[in-house]
Design a protein around this motif. Structure first.
Motif, PDB file in Angstrom:
ATOM      1  N   UNK A 165       0.841  -1.046   0.253  1.00  0.00           N
ATOM      2  CA  UNK A 165      -0.071   0.021  -0.035  1.00  0.00           C
ATOM      3  C   UNK A 165       1.005   1.158  -0.021  1.00  0.00           C
ATOM      4  N   UNK A 166       2.185   1.397   0.417  1.00  0.00           N
ATOM      5  CA  UNK A 166       3.091   2.403   0.524  1.00  0.00           C
ATOM      6  C   UNK A 166       3.650   2.466  -0.622  1.00  0.00           C
ATOM      7  N   UNK A 167       3.725   1.566  -1.615  1.00  0.00           N
ATOM      8  CA  UNK A 167       4.502   1.825  -2.827  1.00  0.00           C
ATOM      9  C   UNK A 167       3.940   2.912  -3.885  1.00  0.00           C
ATOM     10  N   UNK A 168       4.609   3.595  -4.601  1.00  0.00           N
ATOM     11  CA  UNK A 168       4.014   4.794  -5.610  1.00  0.00           C
ATOM     12  C   UNK A 168       2.973   4.349  -6.370  1.00  0.00           C
ATOM     13  N   UNK A 182      -0.107   4.131  -4.044  1.00  0.00           N
ATOM     14  CA  UNK A 182      -0.699   5.291  -3.784  1.00  0.00           C
ATOM     15  C   UNK A 182      -1.111   6.045  -4.829  1.00  0.00           C
ATOM     16  N   UNK A 183      -0.511   6.043  -5.858  1.00  0.00           N
ATOM     17  CA  UNK A 183      -1.217   6.799  -7.235  1.00  0.00           C
ATOM     18  C   UNK A 183      -2.619   6.285  -7.506  1.00  0.00           C
ATOM     19  N   UNK A 184      -2.523   4.752  -7.520  1.00  0.00           N
ATOM     20  CA  UNK A 184      -3.843   4.157  -7.922  1.00  0.00           C
ATOM     21  C   UNK A 184      -5.003   4.766  -6.875  1.00  0.00           C
ATOM     22  N   UNK A 185      -4.592   4.625  -5.488  1.00  0.00           N
ATOM     23  CA  UNK A 185      -5.629   5.058  -4.548  1.00  0.00           C
ATOM     24  C   UNK A 185      -6.012   6.253  -4.638  1.00  0.00           C
ATOM     25  N   UNK A 186      -4.955   7.127  -5.084  1.00  0.00           N
ATOM     26  CA  UNK A 186      -5.387   8.711  -4.761  1.00  0.00           C
ATOM     27  C   UNK A 186      -6.322   8.777  -6.102  1.00  0.00           C
TER      28      UNK A 186
END
Length: 335
Positions: free
Chosen positions: A9-12, A15-19
């Motif tokens: 969950x911390x990988x970029x 994170x970009x997908x979540x955002x």
């Protein structure tokens, strides 16, 4: 953090997908797997390169990250001429090179690296390995050193992946032949890296300092004239010169020719045993001349000439003037 799994969950990636899901009216580009990435380069960059080289391009070299550029351009160029070589630049810590050569996704190849913009710990769908003929790996240090060098020597202010690309070309220079038309693509602008690869303190802290190979020319002092002693000069006169100029050794001349040398240790020992000998000429106690070196003699060879018996080296420039290199000059050069 970069040292985490892609699905962490911390990988970029995560994170970009979540955002993209959380932020209203946002769009998750997904440049790694979105086919529009490679398609854009197939429709624009590839034709542009083909046209601007009048179809004479023989090699296309580019850093590989998402794979969009190398795959899109590579596909187009090989459709025009299958003999064109497509070479990708990779970095250590990335899986691309080994996977391309063996078909094995080796997790042991994966480790954190500083080079930005190229290499991956995943296999993006946009990387079409079938159009890539060769991968060349470049170290963090070599890429970092080359990045500001491009700006300093070529006046092109580009980023870290550009440094990798040029370094990669230099590593592969023996794979080119006369008449080849090589196109290297620079992905990014140097303004993104002002605080990093263009920051000397940041570079030095990481050991990214270009090794220097100085010669005698880099070591000689350009300030003032060489202090010398004449063979018929008195010991007291030489002591006065040493004191005035704060030096510990002096070459001895006679009629513009080097005939010997003298240092403070030799004078001290002589005066200790002969307290009343200050009026004697230096000729009586001088040692052999300091070794003479060419102005282009390497730092390493200069260092070898300085020994217990030879505390300095004389250097003669093309204009006929002499200079002296001492132990202190050597210490300053390596510190």
């Amino acid at each position: 953090p970069t040292a985490v799994e892609p699905d962490d969950p911390r990988s970029y990636y995560s994170v970009s997908k979540r955002l993209g899901e959380e932020i209203p009216n946002s769009w998750y580009v997904n440049q790694y797997d979105n086919p529009s990435n490679a398609k854009a380069h197939y429709q624009s960059t590839g034709p542009e390169i083909w046209k601007q080289t009048d179809g004479k391009i023989t090699h296309f070299v580019v850093g590989v990250g998402t794979g969009g550029t190398v795959s899109g351009v590579g596909k187009y160029l090989k459709e025009q001429n299958p003999d064109i070589k497509i070479w990708g630049i990779d970095t250590y810590g990335s899986v691309f090179k080994k996977y391309h050569e063996t078909g094995i996704f080796d997790e042991n190849e994966i480790y954190p690296y500083i080079t930005e913009g190229i290499g991956e710990d995943i296999l993006p769908k946009n990387v079409d390995f079938s159009v890539i003929d060769h991968f060349e790996k470049v170290t963090d240090k070599d890429a970092a050193i080359m990045t500001p060098k491009i700006a300093l020597e070529e006046g092109i202010f580009v980023g870290n992946s550009a440094g990798s690309a040029i370094q990669g070309i230099l590593q592969m220079k023996d794979m080119f032949k006369k008449g080849d038309v090589v196109v290297v693509l620079f992905h990014d602008h140097g303004s993104r890296y002002v605080g990093k690869f263009f920051n000397k303190e940041w570079m030095k802290a990481r050991g990214f300092v270009e090794p220097k190979n100085p010669t005698a020319k880099d070591l000689v002092s350009t300030e003032g004239n060489l202090v010398i002693a004449n063979s018929n000069e008195t010991i007291s006169s030489v002591i006065e010169k040493m004191t005035k100029f704060n030096i510990s050794q002096i070459p001895v001349f006679e009629n513009d020719k080097i005939v010997g040398s003298i240092n403070e240790t030799k004078i001290f020992n002589h005066l200790f045993n002969n307290p009343n000998s200050q009026s004697e000429t230096i000729e009586k106690i001088m040692s052999n001349p300091f070794p003479l070196a060419d102005i282009n003699t390497s730092f390493e060879n200069i260092s070898k000439l300085i020994t217990k018996d030879n505390p300095a080296v004389m250097v003669k420039k093309s204009d006929g003037n002499f200079h002296i290199i001492t132990k202190q000059d050597i210490i300053r050069a390596i510190s």
